[in-house]
Design a protein around this motif. Sequence first.
Motif, PDB file in Angstrom:
ATOM      1  N   GLY A  37       0.819  -1.218   0.000  1.00  0.00           N
ATOM      2  CA  GLY A  37       0.000   0.000   0.000  1.00  0.00           C
ATOM      3  C   GLY A  37       0.854   1.269   0.000  1.00  0.00           C
ATOM      4  O   GLY A  37       1.987   1.281   0.484  1.00  0.00           O
ATOM      5  N   HIS A  38       0.290   2.330  -0.601  1.00  0.00           N
ATOM      6  CA  HIS A  38       0.886   3.680  -0.576  1.00  0.00           C
ATOM      7  C   HIS A  38       2.275   3.712  -1.233  1.00  0.00           C
ATOM      8  O   HIS A  38       2.557   2.907  -2.103  1.00  0.00           O
ATOM      9  N   GLY A  39       3.171   4.616  -0.788  1.00  0.00           N
ATOM     10  CA  GLY A  39       4.512   4.723  -1.372  1.00  0.00           C
ATOM     11  C   GLY A  39       4.793   6.121  -1.888  1.00  0.00           C
ATOM     12  O   GLY A  39       3.870   6.874  -2.230  1.00  0.00           O
ATOM     13  N   THR A  51       6.269   4.725   8.785  1.00  0.00           N
ATOM     14  CA  THR A  51       5.019   5.045   8.067  1.00  0.00           C
ATOM     15  C   THR A  51       4.415   3.747   7.524  1.00  0.00           C
ATOM     16  O   THR A  51       5.101   2.723   7.409  1.00  0.00           O
ATOM     17  N   GLU A  52       3.122   3.862   7.168  1.00  0.00           N
ATOM     18  CA  GLU A  52       2.406   2.707   6.622  1.00  0.00           C
ATOM     19  C   GLU A  52       3.082   2.206   5.334  1.00  0.00           C
ATOM     20  O   GLU A  52       3.200   1.005   5.110  1.00  0.00           O
ATOM     21  N   ALA A  53       3.534   3.157   4.500  1.00  0.00           N
ATOM     22  CA  ALA A  53       4.171   2.785   3.222  1.00  0.00           C
ATOM     23  C   ALA A  53       5.423   1.938   3.465  1.00  0.00           C
ATOM     24  O   ALA A  53       5.668   0.963   2.748  1.00  0.00           O
ATOM     25  N   ILE A 114      -1.288  -5.069   0.817  1.00  0.00           N
ATOM     26  CA  ILE A 114      -0.882  -5.048   2.232  1.00  0.00           C
ATOM     27  C   ILE A 114      -0.831  -3.612   2.757  1.00  0.00           C
ATOM     28  O   ILE A 114      -0.181  -2.743   2.160  1.00  0.00           O
ATOM     29  N   HIS A 115      -1.542  -3.394   3.837  1.00  0.00           N
ATOM     30  CA  HIS A 115      -1.639  -2.064   4.455  1.00  0.00           C
ATOM     31  C   HIS A 115      -1.502  -2.180   5.973  1.00  0.00           C
ATOM     32  O   HIS A 115      -1.430  -3.279   6.507  1.00  0.00           O
ATOM     33  N   CYS A 116      -1.486  -1.005   6.642  1.00  0.00           N
ATOM     34  CA  CYS A 116      -1.586  -0.963   8.105  1.00  0.00           C
ATOM     35  C   CYS A 116      -2.795  -0.118   8.450  1.00  0.00           C
ATOM     36  O   CYS A 116      -3.152   0.795   7.714  1.00  0.00           O
ATOM     37  N   ASN A 117      -3.379  -0.405   9.573  1.00  0.00           N
ATOM     38  CA  ASN A 117      -4.549   0.325  10.022  1.00  0.00           C
ATOM     39  C   ASN A 117      -4.150   1.554  10.864  1.00  0.00           C
ATOM     40  O   ASN A 117      -3.005   1.633  11.336  1.00  0.00           O
ATOM     41  N   LEU A 339     -10.805   4.528   7.633  1.00  0.00           N
ATOM     42  CA  LEU A 339     -10.673   4.348   6.187  1.00  0.00           C
ATOM     43  C   LEU A 339      -9.196   4.218   5.836  1.00  0.00           C
ATOM     44  O   LEU A 339      -8.340   4.739   6.521  1.00  0.00           O
ATOM     45  N   ILE A 340      -8.960   3.534   4.742  1.00  0.00           N
ATOM     46  CA  ILE A 340      -7.563   3.293   4.363  1.00  0.00           C
ATOM     47  C   ILE A 340      -7.052   4.460   3.522  1.00  0.00           C
ATOM     48  O   ILE A 340      -7.730   4.904   2.640  1.00  0.00           O
TER      49      ILE A 340
HETATM   50 ZN   LIG Z   1      -3.519   2.138   3.651  1.00  0.00          ZN
END
Ligand SMILES: [Zn+2]
Length: 340
Positions: A37-39, A51-53, A114-117, A339-340
């Motif tokens: 996810g993200h980046g 960070t989530e990324a 794949i993400h983090c909450n 929300l993601i």
């Molecule tokens: Zn996310």
Amino acid sequence: MLKKTFFSLFCFFTALTILSFTQRDQKPIKTIIIDPGHGGYDQGAPGLISTEAQISLALSLKLGDKIAKEMPDVKALFTRATDIIPGNSRDKNEGLRYRADFANKSRADLFISIHCNAAGKAPGGWNERRIVGYDEKISYRGTGKKKRKIVTKIPIYETFWVHNHAKGTETFIWTAKESAHKGKMVGDHSEFASYADDSSIIMPENDPVINAMKLVYTKKYFLKSLKLAELVQHEFENTGRINRGVKQRNDIGIWVLHATGMPSILVEAGFITNKEEEEYMNSSEGQEEIVNSISNAVKKYLDGLDVPRKGNDAEVVNDGTSAILQNNRKQIFKKPVVLI
Ligand SMILES: [Zn+2]
């Protein structure tokens, strides 16, 4: 002459038998898209130390390594393998489209994002104030006989720390109301499409038979996504993580889940806003445990296994794809935290 014909026939059938055995033993190569996810300029939710990324990428690369080592019949492809928005896209939405297009063009069999909450006001926690009592301030108004005493209550505040306690894992599958979109993607980009690509077959738009077939594939992918999501959550639970369930996001949906013509899931590996979970997701032991859970689930999914059920209240779907408990279905519709 008869002997020669007999020998030729014998050779022919022997070759045929060997060929059919070889084909039976050869598992088809499966392509799995791993989507961190993200980046880049979109780092997703921030934590205290990461960070989530960053976490999504680290987990995804390790998952890819594990699949390469342990599943020789599976080819893992990444939507990004460095800290960029996939496709070096100029904006987030373009990046999301790239992720889905990449999966569709690769004719992948499975899509795992794949993400983090994240939850609460700030990662780790935040300060709040509460009233613990009152001081009295006395003042006087007027003079002489008209002089009056005025008592004003002044609140006494105490500052206290609110620990950001939300934690655990959840896995999303695509929203049922996006079926029409998924159906289109299924029609354009799946094994269904490879059948439809045959130029000798005319595939008219809005043909009821074709539409019915798309619907069957869409339903099949929904059940497969649900099955993989349940397996992932079950594996997480086995390592002692909190299982927040399989969920759907009912408001705006998740683009990468309904724009991909294949079974697709989005794993929220943990809460980056929870200090302990963030540390866990950054540790090599934590990452190994998370990656093992996902890869074990993928293995079981590819082997056609289901989450072990208690009792006999499972509903067996007629195509044999999955056995789904009613309570799991209810669980899907629990509101997600963030929300993601
Ligand atoms: Zn996310």
